[in-house]
Design a protein around this motif. Sequence first.
Motif, PDB file in Angstrom:
ATOM      1  N   ALA A   9       0.825  -1.195   0.000  1.00 49.76           N
ATOM      2  CA  ALA A   9       0.000   0.000   0.000  1.00 49.76           C
ATOM      3  C   ALA A   9       0.863   1.250   0.000  1.00 49.76           C
ATOM      4  O   ALA A   9       0.566   2.221  -0.703  1.00 49.76           O
ATOM      5  N   HIS A  10       1.936   1.214   0.774  1.00 52.65           N
ATOM      6  CA  HIS A  10       2.822   2.370   0.834  1.00 52.65           C
ATOM      7  C   HIS A  10       3.514   2.595  -0.501  1.00 52.65           C
ATOM      8  O   HIS A  10       3.656   3.707  -0.977  1.00 52.65           O
ATOM      9  N   LEU A  14       0.091   5.506  -1.191  1.00 52.56           N
ATOM     10  CA  LEU A  14      -0.889   5.956  -0.218  1.00 52.56           C
ATOM     11  C   LEU A  14      -0.346   7.160   0.546  1.00 52.56           C
ATOM     12  O   LEU A  14       0.828   7.201   0.886  1.00 52.56           O
ATOM     13  N   ASP A  15      -1.213   8.146   0.794  1.00 49.14           N
ATOM     14  CA  ASP A  15      -0.758   9.275   1.589  1.00 49.14           C
ATOM     15  C   ASP A  15      -0.698   8.862   3.054  1.00 49.14           C
ATOM     16  O   ASP A  15      -1.091   7.752   3.439  1.00 49.14           O
ATOM     17  N   ALA A  18      -4.023   7.707   4.730  1.00 46.30           N
ATOM     18  CA  ALA A  18      -4.468   6.381   4.296  1.00 46.30           C
ATOM     19  C   ALA A  18      -3.596   5.291   4.896  1.00 46.30           C
ATOM     20  O   ALA A  18      -4.082   4.207   5.247  1.00 46.30           O
ATOM     21  N   GLN A  19      -2.291   5.563   5.005  1.00 40.48           N
ATOM     22  CA  GLN A  19      -1.393   4.585   5.603  1.00 40.48           C
ATOM     23  C   GLN A  19      -1.725   4.368   7.078  1.00 40.48           C
ATOM     24  O   GLN A  19      -1.736   3.234   7.574  1.00 40.48           O
ATOM     25  N   ASP A  21      -4.668   4.777   8.438  1.00 35.05           N
ATOM     26  CA  ASP A  21      -5.925   4.023   8.475  1.00 35.05           C
ATOM     27  C   ASP A  21      -5.673   2.546   8.224  1.00 35.05           C
ATOM     28  O   ASP A  21      -6.289   1.679   8.868  1.00 35.05           O
ATOM     29  N   LEU A  22      -4.784   2.253   7.298  1.00 39.43           N
ATOM     30  CA  LEU A  22      -4.472   0.872   6.971  1.00 39.43           C
ATOM     31  C   LEU A  22      -3.803   0.167   8.160  1.00 39.43           C
ATOM     32  O   LEU A  22      -4.116  -0.993   8.470  1.00 39.43           O
TER      33      LEU A  22
END
Length: 518
Positions: A9-10, A14-15, A18-19, A21-22
């Motif tokens: 994701a990174h 992802l900003d 978002a990171q 949240d993940l």
Amino acid sequence: MAGDKDIVAHEVGLDAGAQDDLDMERMGKVQEFKRNFKFYSIFGLTTTLMASWESILLTAAYGLTDGGRAGMVYVYIASFVGFFASVVSMAEISSISPTSGGQYHWVSEFAAPRYQRFFSYLTGWLSVLGWQAAYASICFLCGTLIQGLLVFNYSGDSGYVYGFERWHGTLLTIAIAAVGTLVNTYGAKFLPPLEGVILFLHLGGFVAVMAVIWGMSSGTQQASGYTVWQEFTNSGGWSSVGLACLVGQLTPIFSWTGPDAATHMAEEVQNASFVVPWCMVSTALINGGLGFIMLITFLYNMGSLEAALGASSGFPFLTAVQHATGSVGATNGVAAIILIMEVCSAIGILATASRQTFAFARDNALPFSRSLAHVNKRTQIPTVSVLVSTIITVLLSLINIGSTAAFNAVASVMIAALFTTYILSILAFIRARFQPGGIPRSRFSLGKFGLAINVFSVAYLCFAIIFTFFPTTNNPTLVSMNWSILVFGVVVIFAIVQYLVHGRRIYEAPVTQVRKEQ
């Protein structure tokens, strides 16, 4: 694995939000705090919380008594190597699981399934009680520093002689605790920018103190290179100078207390899986460097070892600074800077202690967990946990009225308690390295050196924790005895009983909430 999901994701861009949240989704946690802290502000909190260069001066009596000048130099260097290995080990773990739970969450996630529930619960209690003791200890230190200044200024030939009373120290401890509470409640929304300002004061204060000591000292008053680098002392009466030096490592250990603070604030940090580990590493490097420079400055300019240790104020650095500068005013100025920074440290410690308490209560591990885990919707802070932490400090401070030695035994348990949580969490992580698939990938990684660094850090922590239980002098009296091992034993027994009575039935181990991809 879930860790692979994080990295992928990174890597796809992802900003930070978002990171975060993940990461919270992977750990099965609900985001309840506002992420107000960025790197600079959380770096300010952790750097000033540890307050290493200030603590070197405040706790110099331990090292001067056991090891002397040269002992303090070499023990500092050796201790830093072991300490830094421990910090980077926990930094890697925090990058995988950036949660306010910290060590007890890591033990739950990475320990063997058969043991993880019990050891996670034990780790959580030790961490909670360790940080509560840390807040009581820092408030008491500020209070006794004020008393030491009164003794320094009003004794001898002065017209007024201050009478040192234990209840004065208790009242001052409560006053400092009240200041920390006000900032962490009514001033909570200003805490991130305030920590940035405090970081500036921490660095600026260091420069100011250095300038005063070196600028006002005379070359003829300074110790020789031989005295600083080669003259060891065994004032504690131990069987050898080597053993004395090992006992004297309490000075650097105290100055590095709390490297895990950043992870307990992780759920309020933007881009936590990247910022938190680098904040931990940066804090260790900056404070380690400043502490060493201040230590050398102190040792060259402190004057007679006997005079420093015999200071009526109880703080050798006051006598040392007066010797270096020849000025009571300059000494008071240096002490004022240190006092301000220690009060700022108390603010950060209370924030950390309350978040650790909140996190453990969130997993239903503490009495009255529902209240302790409550987050005020308006301020977005765990107000009850903050207030309970303050009440605990107030209650502990009352012990000082009857016996300072008894209070010190309770307060000093923080080192052994926190060190034990570091040992357990890193051991669990070492175990995870040998599991199929290894450890999850992280945004801060020790790479191929990770296992060796982890093993070395555990060895250092196990070695260092032994000497936190030693008294300052050999053949101590009942008053001078270090009773922290007794208090630590009581804390461990208490945690075990709590697990048997309460924890094994309703404790919600974090690993049960961690989400993994099939």
